[in-house]
Design an enzyme around this catalytic site. Sequence first.
Site, PDB file in Angstrom:
ATOM      1  N   SER A  48     -18.649  16.296  19.058  1.00 11.97           N
ATOM      2  CA  SER A  48     -19.973  16.091  18.470  1.00 11.97           C
ATOM      3  C   SER A  48     -20.935  17.140  19.022  1.00 11.97           C
ATOM      4  CB  SER A  48     -20.483  14.687  18.835  1.00 11.97           C
ATOM      5  OG  SER A  48     -21.852  14.515  18.526  1.00 11.97           O
ATOM      6  N   TYR A 100     -22.799   7.544  24.576  1.00  8.56           N
ATOM      7  CA  TYR A 100     -22.109   8.291  23.527  1.00  8.56           C
ATOM      8  C   TYR A 100     -22.030   9.766  23.918  1.00  8.56           C
ATOM      9  CZ  TYR A 100     -21.047  10.111  18.829  1.00  8.56           C
ATOM     10  OH  TYR A 100     -20.474  10.748  17.748  1.00  8.56           O
TER      11      TYR A 100
END
Length: 255
Positions: free
Chosen positions: A146, A159
């Site tokens: 990501s 995250y």
Amino acid sequence: MTHPLFSLAGRRALITGSSQGIGLALAAGLAEAGATVILNGRDPERLARAVETLRAAGHEAGMVAFDVTDGGAATEAIDRIEAEEGPIDILVNNAGMQHRAPLEEFPEAAFDALMALNLKAVFTVSKAVARHMLPRGGGRIVTIASVQSALARPGIAPYTAAKGAVANLTKGMAADWGPRGLQCNALAPGYFDTPLNAALVADPDFSAWIARRTPAGRWGRLEELRGACIFLASDAASYVNGQTLFVDGGMTATL
């Protein structure tokens, strides 16, 4: 006509978390390049609908339902695929989740669940597949990282930690398994219009921030991830290992 370096004809790909969103888009891209794709998720009915969508488009597709956070179930399913269907040549570790909360209020249970799916599952599924790839002396593992592998935003610190670890775990896989023929790389999407981001897409202020912050000036479209995944899964990436390829409209390249 597809350049032969990018052809995946005759190869079998397992894509985790692929009943919708990024996983399904990547599965479709690999299938378009010639691969037989095996979709994975926990909901057999949703998987079956996704498989039918791919088959209706003329692709070779199947499914296997198991929870990637359960190492035993993952190993059993992968061993069964190898024994009954044939070698898994490509693994795409896509399954993931998000939980947003201020860090000082972040629930411990949510932290544990997020780490189990976003990080530990990459380890367990990759290990289970590599046990078959290594004796064959070849294979491709593509893990979905990501922009949060490199950047942070408020409210998603766990995250961010998991995706940073995914990028470094990918380097570790390349270091351990590269000498034995495996290419292990990460694909790092920026902000894409997916079910996981539905609340953000619906927020006009956040979408305006995306437009200002990203040189491309917009959210990413799922089909724009396919080419990068095909590249990393193909012979075109035969000397690419341990890398994280950002597909983010330029976000991580700019201040």
